[in-house]
Every structure is written in structure tokens, then in C-alpha cells.
Write a protein that holds these residues in place. Structure first.
Motif, PDB file in Angstrom:
ATOM      1  N   UNK A   1      47.286  46.447  76.867  1.00 26.69           N
ATOM      2  CA  UNK A   1      48.180  45.344  76.542  1.00 26.69           C
ATOM      3  C   UNK A   1      48.524  45.391  75.064  1.00 26.69           C
ATOM      4  N   UNK A   2      49.792  45.137  74.759  1.00 23.58           N
ATOM      5  CA  UNK A   2      50.236  44.991  73.370  1.00 23.58           C
ATOM      6  C   UNK A   2      51.210  43.834  73.327  1.00 23.58           C
ATOM      7  N   UNK A   3      51.662  43.488  72.145  1.00 27.32           N
ATOM      8  CA  UNK A   3      52.654  42.417  72.027  1.00 27.32           C
ATOM      9  C   UNK A   3      53.965  42.800  72.691  1.00 27.32           C
ATOM     10  N   UNK A   4      54.249  44.093  72.796  1.00 33.03           N
ATOM     11  CA  UNK A   4      55.517  44.552  73.351  1.00 33.03           C
ATOM     12  C   UNK A   4      55.507  44.923  74.813  1.00 33.03           C
ATOM     13  N   UNK A   5      54.311  45.106  75.404  1.00 37.38           N
ATOM     14  CA  UNK A   5      54.264  45.498  76.801  1.00 37.38           C
ATOM     15  C   UNK A   5      52.856  45.783  77.279  1.00 37.38           C
ATOM     16  N   UNK A   6      52.769  46.422  78.446  1.00 35.67           N
ATOM     17  CA  UNK A   6      51.465  46.698  79.024  1.00 35.67           C
ATOM     18  C   UNK A   6      51.565  47.851  80.012  1.00 35.67           C
ATOM     19  N   UNK A   7      50.396  48.304  80.477  1.00 36.44           N
ATOM     20  CA  UNK A   7      50.335  49.282  81.552  1.00 36.44           C
ATOM     21  C   UNK A   7      49.515  48.679  82.671  1.00 36.44           C
ATOM     22  N   UNK A   8      50.041  48.769  83.889  1.00 35.06           N
ATOM     23  CA  UNK A   8      49.338  48.265  85.056  1.00 35.06           C
ATOM     24  C   UNK A   8      49.213  49.382  86.090  1.00 35.06           C
ATOM     25  N   UNK A   9      48.337  49.156  87.058  1.00 35.35           N
ATOM     26  CA  UNK A   9      48.240  50.036  88.215  1.00 35.35           C
ATOM     27  C   UNK A   9      48.631  49.222  89.435  1.00 35.35           C
ATOM     28  N   UNK A  10      49.582  49.739  90.209  1.00 39.08           N
ATOM     29  CA  UNK A  10      50.039  49.062  91.415  1.00 39.08           C
ATOM     30  C   UNK A  10      50.463  50.087  92.447  1.00 39.08           C
ATOM     31  N   UNK A  11      50.300  49.723  93.695  1.00 42.97           N
ATOM     32  CA  UNK A  11      50.754  50.587  94.776  1.00 42.97           C
ATOM     33  C   UNK A  11      52.085  50.132  95.348  1.00 42.97           C
ATOM     34  N   UNK A  12      52.696  49.117  94.738  1.00 44.27           N
ATOM     35  CA  UNK A  12      53.942  48.555  95.252  1.00 44.27           C
ATOM     36  C   UNK A  12      55.084  49.565  95.170  1.00 44.27           C
ATOM     37  N   UNK A  13      55.812  49.701  96.267  1.00 46.52           N
ATOM     38  CA  UNK A  13      56.986  50.582  96.293  1.00 46.52           C
ATOM     39  C   UNK A  13      58.152  49.972  95.507  1.00 46.52           C
ATOM     40  N   UNK A  14      58.070  48.668  95.213  1.00 47.15           N
ATOM     41  CA  UNK A  14      59.118  47.992  94.442  1.00 47.15           C
ATOM     42  C   UNK A  14      59.011  48.314  92.948  1.00 47.15           C
ATOM     43  N   UNK A  15      57.878  48.869  92.523  1.00 51.80           N
ATOM     44  CA  UNK A  15      57.636  49.140  91.103  1.00 51.80           C
ATOM     45  C   UNK A  15      58.351  50.407  90.668  1.00 51.80           C
ATOM     46  N   UNK A  16      59.651  50.341  90.580  1.00 51.63           N
ATOM     47  CA  UNK A  16      60.465  51.472  90.151  1.00 51.63           C
ATOM     48  C   UNK A  16      61.031  51.218  88.757  1.00 51.63           C
ATOM     49  N   UNK A  17      61.336  52.273  88.043  1.00 51.27           N
ATOM     50  CA  UNK A  17      61.901  52.152  86.701  1.00 51.27           C
ATOM     51  C   UNK A  17      63.142  51.261  86.735  1.00 51.27           C
ATOM     52  N   UNK A  18      63.183  50.292  85.815  1.00 53.53           N
ATOM     53  CA  UNK A  18      64.305  49.362  85.717  1.00 53.53           C
ATOM     54  C   UNK A  18      64.089  48.046  86.439  1.00 53.53           C
ATOM     55  N   UNK A  19      63.057  47.950  87.311  1.00 52.32           N
ATOM     56  CA  UNK A  19      62.792  46.718  88.050  1.00 52.32           C
ATOM     57  C   UNK A  19      62.313  45.608  87.115  1.00 52.32           C
ATOM     58  N   UNK A  20      62.735  44.393  87.396  1.00 52.84           N
ATOM     59  CA  UNK A  20      62.290  43.220  86.644  1.00 52.84           C
ATOM     60  C   UNK A  20      60.930  42.780  87.167  1.00 52.84           C
ATOM     61  N   UNK A  21      60.024  42.447  86.247  1.00 53.30           N
ATOM     62  CA  UNK A  21      58.668  42.028  86.616  1.00 53.30           C
ATOM     63  C   UNK A  21      58.262  40.801  85.825  1.00 53.30           C
ATOM     64  N   UNK A  22      57.192  40.170  86.286  1.00 53.00           N
ATOM     65  CA  UNK A  22      56.563  39.091  85.522  1.00 53.00           C
ATOM     66  C   UNK A  22      55.058  39.261  85.673  1.00 53.00           C
ATOM     67  N   UNK A  23      54.378  39.366  84.543  1.00 56.99           N
ATOM     68  CA  UNK A  23      52.925  39.516  84.511  1.00 56.99           C
ATOM     69  C   UNK A  23      52.340  38.158  84.137  1.00 56.99           C
ATOM     70  N   UNK A  24      51.498  37.615  85.022  1.00 59.72           N
ATOM     71  CA  UNK A  24      50.866  36.321  84.756  1.00 59.72           C
ATOM     72  C   UNK A  24      49.483  36.574  84.165  1.00 59.72           C
ATOM     73  N   UNK A  25      49.372  36.385  82.847  1.00 55.27           N
ATOM     74  CA  UNK A  25      48.128  36.657  82.142  1.00 55.27           C
ATOM     75  C   UNK A  25      47.138  35.513  82.258  1.00 55.27           C
TER      76      UNK A  25
END
Length: 119
Positions: A29-53
Motif C-alpha cells: 500500500x502507498x498513498x498512490x495505490x496498492x497491490x492486491x491478489x484476486x481471482x476475479x475475472x473482472x479485474x482487467x486493466x482499466x477496470x474501476x475498483x474501490x478498496x475498502x480499507x
């Protein structure tokens, strides 16, 4: 070159990709972004996401890369540095005070008698 310091983490957080929500592993995690692990097929480059911390902190962003199950997310707005530090590992964990080690990770133990010393 990154604009923000990145902290290693090991948390399960809620993630929304499109309309689908699920738990993901947050690995850094950084102020600018993060790295996650997911098996979701929706997780493609350009997709909009929301991370609930937390209950009070949800970060919207966009997927900027994907390699296998690992996904890089760039936040729409920077996350406050204090929130980032609260999620990341600190340099001095609580147990370090009771288990001191040298720079190679070898435990420092007090010896009243040196090994092999004959008196």
C-alpha cells in the motif's frame, strides 16, 4: 520511479470491481495505490475498483496492471500517509524488544560463560 513510499502489508480487505464485491489480499500500500491478489475475472486493466480499507476509508481507483492473480491499482486521489503507515509493517515490531537480533537476524543472547571455556 514511484511517487510514494510503498509499505508491505498482509491484510484481507473488501474490494468492489464493477458491481461485484469480495475479499482480496492486500500485499502492499502507498498513498498512490496498492497491490492486491484476486481471482476475479473482472479485474482487467482499466477496470474501476474501490478498496475498502476500513469502515471509514474506501479508496476508488483503476487497475493499471495485472499479472496472474496480482493486480496493481492506482488511486483516484492520494491516501493520507498516516493511514498507509498504519497498514504497513513498522520497522520495529512489538516482539523485537523481547527478541533482539543482529543485522543478520541472529538472536542476541547473553552468555555468562563462553562456550568451550575451561575454568
Amino acid at each position: 520511479m514511484r511517487s510514494y513510499n510503498r509499505f508491505k502489508t498482509d491484510h484481507k480487505v473488501e474490494c468492489r470491481i464493477g458491481r461485484k464485491k469480495g475479499a482480496v489480499s492486500l500485499y502492499n500500500l502507498s498513498s498512490g495505490g496498492c497491490m492486491i491478489e484476486t481471482g476475479s475475472k473482472l479485474a482487467e486493466q482499466g477496470a474501476q475498483v474501490e478498496i475498502k480499507l476500513s469502515d471509514k476509508v474506501a479508496m476508488p481507483g483503476k487497475i493499471v496492471w495485472r499479472v496472474d492473480r496480482n493486480v496493481g491499482i492506482k488511486f483516484d486521489l492520494p491516501l493520507h500517509q498516516k493511514v498507509v503507515e498504519a497498514f504497513g509493517y513498522s520497522s520495529e515490531e512489538e516482539f523485537d524488544r523481547d527478541d533482539p537480533r543482529d543485522r543478520f537476524g541472529i538472536p542476541l543472547v547473553e552468555c555468562s560463560v563462553a562456550a568451550g571455556l575451561i575454568e
